[in-house]
Design a protein around this motif. Structure first.
Motif, PDB file in Angstrom:
ATOM      1  N   ILE A 110       0.840  -1.198   0.000  1.00  0.00           N
ATOM      2  CA  ILE A 110       0.000   0.000   0.000  1.00  0.00           C
ATOM      3  C   ILE A 110       0.876   1.251   0.000  1.00  0.00           C
ATOM      4  O   ILE A 110       0.589   2.234  -0.675  1.00  0.00           O
ATOM      5  N   GLY A 111       1.957   1.219   0.763  1.00  0.00           N
ATOM      6  CA  GLY A 111       2.811   2.382   0.931  1.00  0.00           C
ATOM      7  C   GLY A 111       3.725   2.675  -0.240  1.00  0.00           C
ATOM      8  O   GLY A 111       4.335   3.735  -0.301  1.00  0.00           O
ATOM      9  N   LEU A 112       3.836   1.756  -1.196  1.00  0.00           N
ATOM     10  CA  LEU A 112       4.700   1.991  -2.346  1.00  0.00           C
ATOM     11  C   LEU A 112       4.210   3.192  -3.160  1.00  0.00           C
ATOM     12  O   LEU A 112       5.003   4.032  -3.564  1.00  0.00           O
ATOM     13  N   GLU A 113       2.924   3.257  -3.402  1.00  0.00           N
ATOM     14  CA  GLU A 113       2.302   4.363  -4.149  1.00  0.00           C
ATOM     15  C   GLU A 113       0.943   4.687  -3.514  1.00  0.00           C
ATOM     16  O   GLU A 113      -0.098   4.399  -4.086  1.00  0.00           O
ATOM     17  N   GLU A 116      -1.519   6.804  -5.720  1.00  0.00           N
ATOM     18  CA  GLU A 116      -2.008   6.056  -6.882  1.00  0.00           C
ATOM     19  C   GLU A 116      -2.960   4.949  -6.435  1.00  0.00           C
ATOM     20  O   GLU A 116      -3.980   4.720  -7.077  1.00  0.00           O
ATOM     21  N   MET A 117      -2.644   4.268  -5.326  1.00  0.00           N
ATOM     22  CA  MET A 117      -3.538   3.233  -4.804  1.00  0.00           C
ATOM     23  C   MET A 117      -4.895   3.846  -4.479  1.00  0.00           C
ATOM     24  O   MET A 117      -5.944   3.263  -4.782  1.00  0.00           O
ATOM     25  N   THR A 118      -4.895   5.027  -3.887  1.00  0.00           N
ATOM     26  CA  THR A 118      -6.150   5.706  -3.562  1.00  0.00           C
ATOM     27  C   THR A 118      -6.952   5.990  -4.826  1.00  0.00           C
ATOM     28  O   THR A 118      -8.170   5.769  -4.870  1.00  0.00           O
ATOM     29  N   ARG A 119      -6.287   6.462  -5.882  1.00  0.00           N
ATOM     30  CA  ARG A 119      -6.984   6.735  -7.140  1.00  0.00           C
ATOM     31  C   ARG A 119      -7.564   5.454  -7.743  1.00  0.00           C
ATOM     32  O   ARG A 119      -8.672   5.462  -8.286  1.00  0.00           O
ATOM     33  N   VAL A 120      -6.831   4.360  -7.643  1.00  0.00           N
ATOM     34  CA  VAL A 120      -7.325   3.085  -8.181  1.00  0.00           C
ATOM     35  C   VAL A 120      -8.538   2.612  -7.376  1.00  0.00           C
ATOM     36  O   VAL A 120      -9.564   2.233  -7.954  1.00  0.00           O
ATOM     37  N   ILE A 121      -8.440   2.645  -6.070  1.00  0.00           N
ATOM     38  CA  ILE A 121      -9.560   2.203  -5.228  1.00  0.00           C
ATOM     39  C   ILE A 121     -10.782   3.102  -5.452  1.00  0.00           C
ATOM     40  O   ILE A 121     -11.914   2.631  -5.451  1.00  0.00           O
ATOM     41  N   ALA A 122     -10.550   4.389  -5.678  1.00  0.00           N
ATOM     42  CA  ALA A 122     -11.650   5.331  -5.918  1.00  0.00           C
ATOM     43  C   ALA A 122     -12.237   5.191  -7.323  1.00  0.00           C
ATOM     44  O   ALA A 122     -13.236   5.821  -7.642  1.00  0.00           O
ATOM     45  N   GLY A 123     -11.626   4.362  -8.163  1.00  0.00           N
ATOM     46  CA  GLY A 123     -12.126   4.147  -9.514  1.00  0.00           C
ATOM     47  C   GLY A 123     -11.653   5.173 -10.525  1.00  0.00           C
ATOM     48  O   GLY A 123     -12.113   5.179 -11.674  1.00  0.00           O
ATOM     49  N   GLU A 124     -10.720   6.031 -10.141  1.00  0.00           N
ATOM     50  CA  GLU A 124     -10.205   7.046 -11.062  1.00  0.00           C
ATOM     51  C   GLU A 124      -9.144   6.470 -12.000  1.00  0.00           C
ATOM     52  O   GLU A 124      -8.942   6.987 -13.098  1.00  0.00           O
ATOM     53  N   ASP A 125      -8.432   5.454 -11.562  1.00  0.00           N
ATOM     54  CA  ASP A 125      -7.409   4.778 -12.363  1.00  0.00           C
ATOM     55  C   ASP A 125      -7.678   3.282 -12.296  1.00  0.00           C
ATOM     56  O   ASP A 125      -8.523   2.819 -11.525  1.00  0.00           O
ATOM     57  N   VAL A 126      -6.938   2.509 -13.090  1.00  0.00           N
ATOM     58  CA  VAL A 126      -7.118   1.052 -13.123  1.00  0.00           C
ATOM     59  C   VAL A 126      -5.947   0.378 -12.412  1.00  0.00           C
ATOM     60  O   VAL A 126      -4.857   0.958 -12.309  1.00  0.00           O
ATOM     61  N   LEU A 130      -0.759   0.703 -11.261  1.00  0.00           N
ATOM     62  CA  LEU A 130       0.088   0.532 -10.078  1.00  0.00           C
ATOM     63  C   LEU A 130       1.390  -0.177 -10.439  1.00  0.00           C
ATOM     64  O   LEU A 130       1.391  -1.139 -11.211  1.00  0.00           O
ATOM     65  N   LEU A 131       2.482   0.258  -9.828  1.00  0.00           N
ATOM     66  CA  LEU A 131       3.778  -0.392 -10.061  1.00  0.00           C
ATOM     67  C   LEU A 131       3.743  -1.874  -9.710  1.00  0.00           C
ATOM     68  O   LEU A 131       4.443  -2.670 -10.339  1.00  0.00           O
ATOM     69  N   ILE A 132       2.930  -2.252  -8.717  1.00  0.00           N
ATOM     70  CA  ILE A 132       2.880  -3.668  -8.315  1.00  0.00           C
ATOM     71  C   ILE A 132       2.347  -4.558  -9.427  1.00  0.00           C
ATOM     72  O   ILE A 132       2.517  -5.783  -9.370  1.00  0.00           O
ATOM     73  N   LEU A 133       1.745  -3.964 -10.448  1.00  0.00           N
ATOM     74  CA  LEU A 133       1.337  -4.724 -11.637  1.00  0.00           C
ATOM     75  C   LEU A 133       2.119  -4.309 -12.885  1.00  0.00           C
ATOM     76  O   LEU A 133       2.448  -5.155 -13.711  1.00  0.00           O
ATOM     77  N   LYS A 134       2.419  -3.034 -13.018  1.00  0.00           N
ATOM     78  CA  LYS A 134       3.132  -2.575 -14.222  1.00  0.00           C
ATOM     79  C   LYS A 134       4.491  -3.259 -14.372  1.00  0.00           C
ATOM     80  O   LYS A 134       4.853  -3.678 -15.469  1.00  0.00           O
ATOM     81  N   LYS A 135       5.229  -3.361 -13.281  1.00  0.00           N
ATOM     82  CA  LYS A 135       6.585  -3.921 -13.393  1.00  0.00           C
ATOM     83  C   LYS A 135       6.567  -5.432 -13.645  1.00  0.00           C
ATOM     84  O   LYS A 135       7.233  -5.894 -14.568  1.00  0.00           O
ATOM     85  N   PRO A 136       5.838  -6.228 -12.881  1.00  0.00           N
ATOM     86  CA  PRO A 136       5.873  -7.669 -13.171  1.00  0.00           C
ATOM     87  C   PRO A 136       5.251  -8.037 -14.515  1.00  0.00           C
ATOM     88  O   PRO A 136       5.545  -9.091 -15.068  1.00  0.00           O
ATOM     89  N   LEU A 137       4.396  -7.156 -15.047  1.00  0.00           N
ATOM     90  CA  LEU A 137       3.820  -7.383 -16.369  1.00  0.00           C
ATOM     91  C   LEU A 137       4.683  -6.776 -17.478  1.00  0.00           C
ATOM     92  O   LEU A 137       4.336  -6.852 -18.651  1.00  0.00           O
ATOM     93  N   MET A 138       5.799  -6.140 -17.096  1.00  0.00           N
ATOM     94  CA  MET A 138       6.726  -5.491 -18.024  1.00  0.00           C
ATOM     95  C   MET A 138       6.074  -4.353 -18.808  1.00  0.00           C
ATOM     96  O   MET A 138       6.458  -4.051 -19.929  1.00  0.00           O
ATOM     97  N   LEU A 139       5.069  -3.709 -18.202  1.00  0.00           N
ATOM     98  CA  LEU A 139       4.489  -2.504 -18.783  1.00  0.00           C
ATOM     99  C   LEU A 139       5.393  -1.317 -18.480  1.00  0.00           C
ATOM    100  O   LEU A 139       5.242  -0.251 -19.059  1.00  0.00           O
ATOM    101  N   GLU A 140       6.306  -1.534 -17.549  1.00  0.00           N
ATOM    102  CA  GLU A 140       7.357  -0.586 -17.199  1.00  0.00           C
ATOM    103  C   GLU A 140       8.608  -1.410 -16.930  1.00  0.00           C
ATOM    104  O   GLU A 140       8.516  -2.553 -16.475  1.00  0.00           O
TER     105      GLU A 140
END
Length: 179
Positions: A110-113, A116-126, A130-140
């Motif tokens: 939770i503390g990594l971003e 951004e986590m707040t925006r995702v939970i609020a439905g503003e972002d997907v 989040l880095l916890i998905l972007k990096k292991p998926l190689m989107l970054e």
């Protein structure tokens, strides 16, 4: 003479630090106009459900050569990797991940971003923002390479379902068993 010069330099350094600290804190208003303390609300996925998600991070990210290192911003503790300091003699491979380690993993994720986590939970972002998905998926760029397959990986499904408050326990179990 050297000792005196050292003392003078140390005193000057401490004075400069105090001056910097006091000028910095003067620029920051820690209180609201009504006298209350400002606080930022962080929205986060369910901490209890994270007990099912933590093993995915532990197995896929928490090895001693990756995020199971003390110096990493995303630091994952587990029974097989980095352990929280303890008096119980818990060393890698000796006992299961402790409840305190799972709680620490939750706070780290939770503390990594937090914003951004707040925006995702609020439905503003997907969740994929989040880095916890972007990096292991190689989107970054990710030094460790892909930790999840680009599409349909049960690890991604597990984490995304947890973030969306619809935990897919089957995907979490598959993500751990298949790795």
């Amino acid at each position: 003479m050297k000792r005196l010069l050292g003392a003078v330099l140390a005193a000057a350094a401490i004075g400069a630090l105090v001056s910097i600290m006091s000028s910095t804190s003067a620029c920051i208003d820690f209180n609201e106009p009504d006298g209350g303390v400002r606080a930022t609300t962080i929205l986060a996925p369910d901490q209890t459900a994270f007990q099912t998600v933590s093993p995915v991070f532990e197995r896929r990210c928490g090895t001693l050569d990756c995020h199971g290192q003390e110096g990493r911003p995303l630091r994952i503790y587990s029974g097989l990797g980095l352990r929280l300091p303890n008096d119980a003699g818990n060393f890698p491979g000796t006992t299961a991940t402790t409840p305190d380690e799972i709680t620490t993993n939750y706070r780290t994720v939770i503390g990594l971003e937090p914003e951004e986590m707040t925006r995702v939970i609020a439905g503003e972002d997907v969740p994929r923002d989040l880095l916890i998905l972007k990096k292991p998926l190689m989107l970054e760029a990710h030094k460790g390479g892909p930790a999840f397959a680009p599409s349909g990986d049960p690890g991604e499904t597990c984490i995304t379902s947890w973030i969306d408050n619809a935990l897919d326990k089957n995907a979490c179990n598959q993500a751990v068993a298949g790795f």
